[in-house]
Design an enzyme around this catalytic site. Sequence first.
Site, PDB file in Angstrom:
ATOM      1  N   ARG A   1      47.374  49.142  45.784  1.00 47.50           N
ATOM      2  CA  ARG A   1      47.314  48.729  47.175  1.00 47.50           C
ATOM      3  C   ARG A   1      45.910  48.357  47.644  1.00 47.50           C
ATOM      4  O   ARG A   1      45.697  47.309  48.247  1.00 47.50           O
ATOM      5  CB  ARG A   1      47.804  49.859  48.097  1.00 47.50           C
ATOM      6  CG  ARG A   1      49.274  49.911  48.297  1.00 47.50           C
ATOM      7  CD  ARG A   1      49.689  51.350  48.512  1.00 47.50           C
ATOM      8  NE  ARG A   1      49.459  52.066  47.269  1.00 47.50           N
ATOM      9  CZ  ARG A   1      50.338  52.140  46.303  1.00 47.50           C
ATOM     10  NH1 ARG A   1      51.513  51.613  46.438  1.00 47.50           N
ATOM     11  NH2 ARG A   1      50.063  52.753  45.164  1.00 47.50           N
ATOM     12  N   THR A   2      44.961  49.241  47.394  1.00 54.07           N
ATOM     13  CA  THR A   2      43.640  49.024  47.989  1.00 54.07           C
ATOM     14  C   THR A   2      43.011  47.744  47.454  1.00 54.07           C
ATOM     15  O   THR A   2      42.555  46.893  48.215  1.00 54.07           O
ATOM     16  CB  THR A   2      42.740  50.247  47.724  1.00 54.07           C
ATOM     17  OG1 THR A   2      43.417  51.408  48.190  1.00 54.07           O
ATOM     18  CG2 THR A   2      41.409  50.108  48.448  1.00 54.07           C
TER      19      THR A   2
ATOM     20  N   HIS B   1      37.889  57.969  51.795  1.00 50.41           N
ATOM     21  CA  HIS B   1      38.571  56.679  51.608  1.00 50.41           C
ATOM     22  C   HIS B   1      38.713  56.059  53.000  1.00 50.41           C
ATOM     23  O   HIS B   1      39.803  55.986  53.551  1.00 50.41           O
ATOM     24  CB  HIS B   1      39.928  56.931  50.959  1.00 50.41           C
ATOM     25  CG  HIS B   1      40.647  55.712  50.467  1.00 50.41           C
ATOM     26  ND1 HIS B   1      40.239  54.419  50.735  1.00 50.41           N
ATOM     27  CD2 HIS B   1      41.765  55.610  49.693  1.00 50.41           C
ATOM     28  CE1 HIS B   1      41.092  53.575  50.154  1.00 50.41           C
ATOM     29  NE2 HIS B   1      42.013  54.273  49.519  1.00 50.41           N
TER      30      HIS B   1
ATOM     31  N   ARG C   1      35.493  51.343  44.048  1.00 54.01           N
ATOM     32  CA  ARG C   1      36.189  52.622  43.867  1.00 54.01           C
ATOM     33  C   ARG C   1      35.668  53.245  42.587  1.00 54.01           C
ATOM     34  O   ARG C   1      35.571  52.570  41.556  1.00 54.01           O
ATOM     35  CB  ARG C   1      37.699  52.408  43.775  1.00 54.01           C
ATOM     36  CG  ARG C   1      38.432  53.676  43.361  1.00 54.01           C
ATOM     37  CD  ARG C   1      39.921  53.544  43.438  1.00 54.01           C
ATOM     38  NE  ARG C   1      40.382  53.516  44.823  1.00 54.01           N
ATOM     39  CZ  ARG C   1      41.667  53.550  45.174  1.00 54.01           C
ATOM     40  NH1 ARG C   1      42.606  53.581  44.241  1.00 54.01           N
ATOM     41  NH2 ARG C   1      42.009  53.526  46.437  1.00 54.01           N
TER      42      ARG C   1
ATOM     43  N   LYS D   1      29.093  50.551  28.632  1.00 54.81           N
ATOM     44  CA  LYS D   1      27.917  50.554  27.741  1.00 54.81           C
ATOM     45  C   LYS D   1      26.843  51.493  28.259  1.00 54.81           C
ATOM     46  O   LYS D   1      25.741  51.537  27.732  1.00 54.81           O
ATOM     47  CB  LYS D   1      27.320  49.147  27.660  1.00 54.81           C
ATOM     48  CG  LYS D   1      28.256  48.098  27.115  1.00 54.81           C
ATOM     49  CD  LYS D   1      27.527  46.746  27.102  1.00 54.81           C
ATOM     50  CE  LYS D   1      28.477  45.625  26.728  1.00 54.81           C
ATOM     51  NZ  LYS D   1      27.866  44.317  27.001  1.00 54.81           N
TER      52      LYS D   1
HETATM   53  C1  NCD Z   1      45.249  56.837  47.642  1.00 61.73           C
HETATM   54  C2  NCD Z   1      43.905  56.989  46.944  1.00 61.73           C
HETATM   55  O1  NCD Z   1      43.581  56.226  46.050  1.00 61.73           O
HETATM   56  O2  NCD Z   1      43.194  57.892  47.380  1.00 61.73           O
HETATM   57  N1  NCD Z   1      45.870  55.620  47.392  1.00 61.73           N
HETATM   58  C3  NCD Z   1      45.561  54.535  48.193  1.00 61.73           C
HETATM   59  O3  NCD Z   1      44.446  54.077  48.198  1.00 61.73           O
HETATM   60  N2  NCD Z   1      46.516  54.065  48.988  1.00 61.73           N
HETATM   61  C4  NCD Z   1      46.141  57.999  47.488  1.00 61.73           C
HETATM   62  C5  NCD Z   1      46.413  58.561  46.121  1.00 61.73           C
HETATM   63  O4  NCD Z   1      45.937  58.087  45.105  1.00 61.73           O
HETATM   64  O5  NCD Z   1      47.154  59.541  46.083  1.00 61.73           O
END
Ligand code: NCD
Length: 359
Positions: A55-56, A133, A105, A84
């Site tokens: 999703r993100t 997040h 991320r 590396k």
């Molecule tokens: C979440 C995350 O990555 O923190 N997912 C997201 O970004 N929608 C929740 C999760 O991984 O449980």
Amino acid sequence: MGLAGRSVIRVDDFSPAEIQHVLNVADDMHGRLGERLDLLAGRILATAFFEPSTRTRLSFESAMQRLGGGVIGFADPTTSSAAKGETLADTARIIESYADLIVMRHPLEGSSKVAADYARKPIVNAGDGGHQHPTQTLTDLFTMQRERGTISGLHIGLCGDLRFGRTVHSLLGALRHYDVKVTCIAPNSLQLPERYRPDTLNLDTTERLEPVLAELDVLYVTRIQRERFPDASEYEKVKGVYVIDAELLERSKEELLVMHPLPRVDEIAYNVDPDRRAAYFGQAAYGVPVRMALLALLLGAVSSDGVPPPEEVAVVVEHEPRCPNPDCANHREKYTVPQMLVEGETRRKCGYCEMELTV
Ligand code: NCD
């Protein structure tokens, strides 16, 4: 200057007025999803994902393309030079020479802060380990506002893994700006760490969902974050503790919103999906207009002039000791300088992962 050119590392990087401004612009973007927009034509977004994501990453990429911009990036760190041994600081400084904004991320807490300390272009934290997040929080607030018309006045239950669930940590940081009641529902071993509990928030905790369910306006469910458990046997003890199913929902308000940042494992049964209370797929879809708004604002294509920024708070910072948290970027990336916020004689708080320690 407003939001243009800023990085987003923690939800506290926004003032309440800025959060509302992002949500207002997101509303506008939502109404224009079918249109061809050229607001970010010629601009490039880089997505640097060192941890799994559906999703993100895809909603950021979709948002950028819907605004007429281009996207580069990687979703599998084994194909980037991190494999590396390249440091986060170097990776960030290289990627910024190819793009106008970096969405990142990474499994280390405070990793986005490291990138932002070394890069001059905006860094957006799309999840730094079990820490924060913030863009998920904007999506969560947008969902509540659109589906309920308001956030203030709601009783919100946060259920599941409140210890490692970064979406909950960020959400609480934003909810402190609203007049809400929060109930943290988790097994004792997964309750909210003290450092994520805003002292101004009306918040209580319980292990059992059933007794509070009927009072809730929002039930925000999270996945037990298996990958963040230091010990696999600890995960085995708590997996599957809460399962929301159609039968359980009969005991809730008709207008309850069942939210989840997704992905789900087994905590929401499929028989909840057809229920009008199930808001999680809509919530995931709202990620696109929200991220369109954020990108347009951070890249200065939509104005945030006059929107009050966060208040400056004077802090004293010491550059020792190195953070003892093994999941903190300051602990692992040895070139980073410790940033210990002084809170009284012996209390310190790590400026990367926010862990509190006594010196
Ligand atoms: C979440 C995350 O990555 O923190 N997912 C997201 O970004 N929608 C929740 C999760 O991984 O449980």
